[in-house]
Design a protein around this motif. Structure first.
Motif, PDB file in Angstrom:
ATOM      1  N   ALA A 177      11.956 -17.135  -4.580  1.00 41.64           N
ATOM      2  CA  ALA A 177      12.344 -16.119  -5.567  1.00 41.64           C
ATOM      3  C   ALA A 177      12.033 -16.551  -7.003  1.00 41.64           C
ATOM      4  O   ALA A 177      11.643 -15.734  -7.834  1.00 41.64           O
ATOM      5  CB  ALA A 177      13.833 -15.819  -5.438  1.00 41.64           C
ATOM      6  N   LEU A 178      12.193 -17.840  -7.289  1.00 42.36           N
ATOM      7  CA  LEU A 178      11.933 -18.307  -8.654  1.00 42.36           C
ATOM      8  C   LEU A 178      10.429 -18.518  -8.858  1.00 42.36           C
ATOM      9  O   LEU A 178       9.640 -18.347  -7.942  1.00 42.36           O
ATOM     10  CB  LEU A 178      12.702 -19.599  -8.933  1.00 42.36           C
ATOM     11  N   PHE A 187       5.367 -17.511  -4.959  1.00 45.74           N
ATOM     12  CA  PHE A 187       6.505 -17.505  -5.883  1.00 45.74           C
ATOM     13  C   PHE A 187       6.866 -16.071  -6.253  1.00 45.74           C
ATOM     14  O   PHE A 187       6.149 -15.133  -5.907  1.00 45.74           O
ATOM     15  CB  PHE A 187       6.163 -18.317  -7.126  1.00 45.74           C
ATOM     16  N   ASN A 188       7.957 -15.912  -6.989  1.00 42.54           N
ATOM     17  CA  ASN A 188       8.397 -14.584  -7.451  1.00 42.54           C
ATOM     18  C   ASN A 188       8.580 -13.621  -6.282  1.00 42.54           C
ATOM     19  O   ASN A 188       8.412 -12.419  -6.440  1.00 42.54           O
ATOM     20  CB  ASN A 188       7.396 -13.994  -8.450  1.00 42.54           C
ATOM     21  N   SER A 189       8.876 -14.149  -5.108  1.00 41.38           N
ATOM     22  CA  SER A 189       9.046 -13.293  -3.930  1.00 41.38           C
ATOM     23  C   SER A 189      10.501 -13.321  -3.499  1.00 41.38           C
ATOM     24  O   SER A 189      10.956 -14.316  -2.939  1.00 41.38           O
ATOM     25  CB  SER A 189       8.201 -13.811  -2.765  1.00 41.38           C
ATOM     26  N   VAL A 190      11.198 -12.246  -3.762  1.00 41.32           N
ATOM     27  CA  VAL A 190      12.610 -12.196  -3.410  1.00 41.32           C
ATOM     28  C   VAL A 190      12.745 -11.545  -2.038  1.00 41.32           C
ATOM     29  O   VAL A 190      12.589 -10.332  -1.909  1.00 41.32           O
ATOM     30  CB  VAL A 190      13.422 -11.413  -4.454  1.00 41.32           C
ATOM     31  N   LEU A 213      21.550 -12.232  -1.281  1.00 41.61           N
ATOM     32  CA  LEU A 213      20.392 -11.333  -1.420  1.00 41.61           C
ATOM     33  C   LEU A 213      19.569 -11.216  -0.140  1.00 41.61           C
ATOM     34  O   LEU A 213      19.222 -10.124   0.296  1.00 41.61           O
ATOM     35  CB  LEU A 213      19.477 -11.805  -2.558  1.00 41.61           C
ATOM     36  N   LYS A 267      14.540  -8.127  -1.310  1.00 39.46           N
ATOM     37  CA  LYS A 267      14.173  -7.090  -2.271  1.00 39.46           C
ATOM     38  C   LYS A 267      12.710  -6.676  -2.065  1.00 39.46           C
ATOM     39  O   LYS A 267      12.419  -5.555  -1.692  1.00 39.46           O
ATOM     40  CB  LYS A 267      14.366  -7.583  -3.713  1.00 39.46           C
ATOM     41  N   ALA A 268      11.784  -7.609  -2.340  1.00 43.09           N
ATOM     42  CA  ALA A 268      10.358  -7.284  -2.220  1.00 43.09           C
ATOM     43  C   ALA A 268       9.959  -7.169  -0.752  1.00 43.09           C
ATOM     44  O   ALA A 268       9.044  -6.440  -0.390  1.00 43.09           O
ATOM     45  CB  ALA A 268       9.518  -8.343  -2.922  1.00 43.09           C
ATOM     46  N   THR A 269      10.660  -7.896   0.111  1.00 38.11           N
ATOM     47  CA  THR A 269      10.390  -7.828   1.544  1.00 38.11           C
ATOM     48  C   THR A 269      11.671  -8.251   2.251  1.00 38.11           C
ATOM     49  O   THR A 269      12.644  -8.599   1.593  1.00 38.11           O
ATOM     50  CB  THR A 269       9.196  -8.729   1.942  1.00 38.11           C
ATOM     51  N   GLU A 285      10.554  -7.321   8.192  1.00 34.46           N
ATOM     52  CA  GLU A 285       9.162  -7.047   7.783  1.00 34.46           C
ATOM     53  C   GLU A 285       8.277  -8.260   8.002  1.00 34.46           C
ATOM     54  O   GLU A 285       7.139  -8.138   8.434  1.00 34.46           O
ATOM     55  CB  GLU A 285       9.118  -6.666   6.295  1.00 34.46           C
TER      56      GLU A 285
END
Lengths: 469, 284
Positions: A172-173, A210-213, A400, A216-218, A222
């Motif tokens: 996520a970060l 990175f930046n993959s939450v 999350l 939320k995003a997936t 999935e």
């Protein structure tokens, strides 16, 4: 005496407390080669090494130490890394006194062999040389997703990659490392060391998004539907607890997570060159006495606080932080208000913290667990002048990722229910580290990641065999 | 890396970026936000998703240059890359077919986040009264876009330089007088504006949703920098919100908390200007 009198344990060279309390450079400076070889010579090379039983990732301790004693550091590094993907980190932050070194036979009559310091020495030496690419099994052509790039996820990913899997880490970060990057300060664990160890994982072919939450995003389902044979959840315990006392939302009250993340991950100590500000007042109260509290207190000193107080409702003996960290904090001038707890944070007219009302405690009779629980002393309230409060009373599981999967079994605290090997209520979904156990140690998370990697391999291979029939 | 594919300058301080971020665009819903970090030394800046195009894989952000972070962001051009984009974050707006018309109010850059909400409300079959306002004509944008997703649009400026003169609260009072069956109000903009709207709607007992814009860092619930007092509870705006029942929000506290890093923000701005004059930061 069958054991000959052992030489004394080699001390660890450290920065002078008066100097180091003003800088973010590493406190412990590490062994020289001579010191390391001398220390390695203290190892008895037990036939049935107890020390290994104390290591959650089963490092080949006597073997690598033997290589150090012989001065063959390249061999030592290979032996060390056979079981541990992050030795430079573990050598620095593991509580060896309650793990490998607690079991060391030498420790019965003398001080135990400094296994952690030797591990650190070998890993640092190898980093300076440039580590060779580790051996890998033939590619299996199968994908596994790892959620969270903290110690559990990184270890699981490294072991799976070594077994021949195509591993993608979803983080996520904006950077890998989890608590190693945002939580543990530079002066205990330099970030370039963490980055180098993570680079070694890239050499194994581990891909990092990175930046993959996830949540939320997936989400987990999935990922399973998109070609990943299995998912490992190593999302940690990143949800800060607050005390629930009046005044906790005043300006100047921070969670330790916020304070440390601003300082470490965002490099707030280099503000304004780095744009993220971090605020510390003149008189700081840190609530709690775990390792995170020590980190926050020592960070506050380095950012320029005049007084830093640890506020803890039990006594010194019950403090959960490592003895070494408590000692370092003492040396640097952190003050300890023990058997004390805040009951209210008091603000000024602008909404800023100006004081804290505390109450004194005494230790009562031992409870069922044998721990003496603190009892408030009536009428002992007093006011402390304070302008910054850092709340460090533990963290819970961040919901999350888990909230987005309705069929994943959680316990009442929100931790994932998983067996010894990380199997969860969903076939193909594994979990380990703080998200299962609650906040624990780096090395326990790594151990869980390692076990899950093994279980994931078994699961994927069994599924493939079934398909083949 | 996330390239900027379009830039629009609304005013010297208000700018729009379309950013290529396919994974965010694929999942974005009205009411959500994202966080960007422009470069290695940058801070994490939360911005509302003002629009998204799933096919193009882009998200739209509109921001006002306030501090050093947004000023530096505004200097980026089409073709430049943003280092980190993470999202969609936060809970989406609760969109349904309400029993009665709804009003949606956007103030200043708050016009951007209300657009996807208004669009979703209209698509759900609601009669949507939209009110947008700014200090002056120069700070207004998206009038046509807003008109396309509302049943009626009222444009206000504080100074009367365009549209109706006066505050968005006055326009909302008029809407309510003509439509006392108003079912829901959304208000997004600076905190004083959102507070003023909740004070206007409180006696009407019309559910009023505000989108809180506190300080944030990670945006995933791990730090609590964004905590807001809602009724008797502490909530993290990044994961529990950013939308809350405006009648329960402690705006006074929220506004004080916005000023935590006021001194540091001044220092950062000064450093940025100093840098432009060729100086170093003196950090190392």
């Amino acid at each position: 005496m069958s054991l000959k009198q052992r030489a004394d344990r080699q001390g660890m060279p450290c920065q002078d407390p008066r100097v180091r309390r003003h800088n973010f450079q590493e406190v412990a400076l590490g062994y020289t080669k001579e010191q390391a070889m001398e220390e390695a010579g203290r190892c008895l090379q037990c036939k049935k090494p107890k020390c290994r039983e104390g290591c959650p990732v089963e490092v080949l301790i006597p073997d690598f130490i033997q290589a150090v004693a012989e001065g063959d550091l390249a061999k030592a590094a290979v032996l060390l890394k056979e079981k541990n993907a992050l030795p430079a980190i573990c050598g620095r932050v593991c509580p060896q006194e309650s793990q490998c070194e607690a079991k060391c036979i030498v420790g019965i009559k003398s001080e135990p062999v400094a296994i952690g310091r030797l591990e650190r020495f070998v890993a640092d030496w190898e980093m300076r040389q440039g580590a060779p690419c580790p051996e890998q099994a033939p590619r299996k052509g199968k994908k596994v997703a790892v959620v969270g790039a903290g110690p559990a996820g990184l270890t699981c990913a490294a072991d799976l990659a070594k077994l021949g899997y195509e591993v993608t880490i979803f983080e996520a970060l904006h950077t890998a490392g989890g608590v190693l990057m945002y939580g543990i300060p530079e002066f205990r664990l330099p970030k370039d060391i963490v980055e180098q160890e993570i680079d070694n994982l890239r050499k194994l072919g581990v891909e990092m998004q990175f930046n993959s939450v996830v949540g939320k995003a997936t989400n987990v389902h999935e990922l399973l539907a998109n070609g990943y044979e299995a998912v490992f959840l190593g999302t940690g315990a990143g949800l800060p607890n607050f005390m629930g006392i009046p005044g906790e939302n005043l300006c100047g009250v921070f969670s330790a997570n916020e304070f440390l993340t601003r300082t470490n991950l965002m490099k707030g100590y280099c503000f304004p060159e780095f744009q993220t500000p971090v605020k510390v007042g003149r008189k700081v109260a840190v609530l709690g006495a775990g390792n995170v509290a020590m980190d926050a207190a020592r960070t506050a000193l380095r950012l320029g606080a005049e007084e830093v107080h640890i506020i803890y409702r039990r006594s010194e003996k019950e403090m959960p932080a490592r003895a070494e960290e408590i000692e370092h904090a003492h040396e640097e001038g952190v003050q300890f208000q023990l058997l004390t707890s805040p009951v209210e944070i008091i603000g000024d007219e602008n909404g800023w913290v100006k004081a804290m009302k505390c109450v004194r405690f005494e230790l009562g009779e031992p409870d069922a667990s044998g721990r003496r629980s603190p009892v408030a002393i009536p009428g002992s309230e007093y006011i402390m002048d304070i302008d910054t409060v850092i709340v460090s009373i533990g963290t819970g599981p961040n919901p999350l990722a888990t909230k987005s999967v309705s069929d994943l079994e959680l316990n009442r605290k929100g931790n994932i229910v998983a067996d010894e090997d990380g199997r969860t209520s969903i076939p193909g979904v594994f979990a380990g580290g703080d998200i299962v156990t609650g906040a624990a140690t780096v090395i326990l998370a790594m151990g869980a990641g390692k076990k899950s990697a093994r279980a994931i391999d078994e699961y994927v291979m069994a599924k493939a065999a079934e398909k083949a029939i | 890396m996330y390239p900027i594919v379009r830039k629009e300058i609304f005013s010297p301080t208000v700018k729009l970026f379309d950013i290529k971020a396919p994974l965010v665009a694929a999942k974005a819903q009205a009411g959500q936000f994202f966080i960007l970090r422009a470069d290695e030394k940058g801070e994490r800046i939360p911005l509302t998703i003002a629009d998204f195009d799933r096919e193009e894989g882009t998200i739209t952000a509109i921001f006002q240059e306030m501090g050093a972070g947004t000023k530096r962001l505004g200097q980026l051009e089409v073709g430049d890359n943003i280092l980190d984009v993470v999202g969609p974050l936060g809970v989406p707006s609760e969109i349904e077919r309400f029993d009665g018309p709804v009003a949606i109010v956007g103030g200043g850059v708050g016009i951007a986040p209300i657009y996807p909400i208004a669009r979703a409300l209209k698509a759900a079959g609601n009669e949507v009264f939209a009110i947008i306002g700014a200090r002056n004509k120069e700070l207004l944008f998206w009038e046509e876009k807003m008109a396309s997703v509302s049943s009626q649009l009222i444009v206000c400026t504080d100074d009367g330089s365009y549209g109706r003169k006066g505050f968005v609260t006055d326009a909302l009072k008029d809407v309510y007088e003509a439509n006392s069956n108003l079912n829901h109000v959304w208000a997004i903009g600076p905190m004083p504006m959102m507070r003023a709207i909740t004070n206007v709607t409180r006696p009407w007992s019309v559910k009023t949703i505000v989108s809180m814009n506190p300080l944030m860092m990670d945006g995933t619930g791990m730090c609590g920098a964004c905590r807001v007092q809602v009724g008797n509870e502490t909530k993290f705006a990044c994961v529990d919100g950013p939308e809350f029942d405006g009648h329960l929000v402690d705006f006074d506290l929220a506004m004080k908390r916005l000023s935590i890093y006021k001194d540091e923000e001044k220092r950062a701005l000064a450093a940025l200007e100093h840098q432009h004059q060729g100086g170093g930061c003196g950090c190392h």
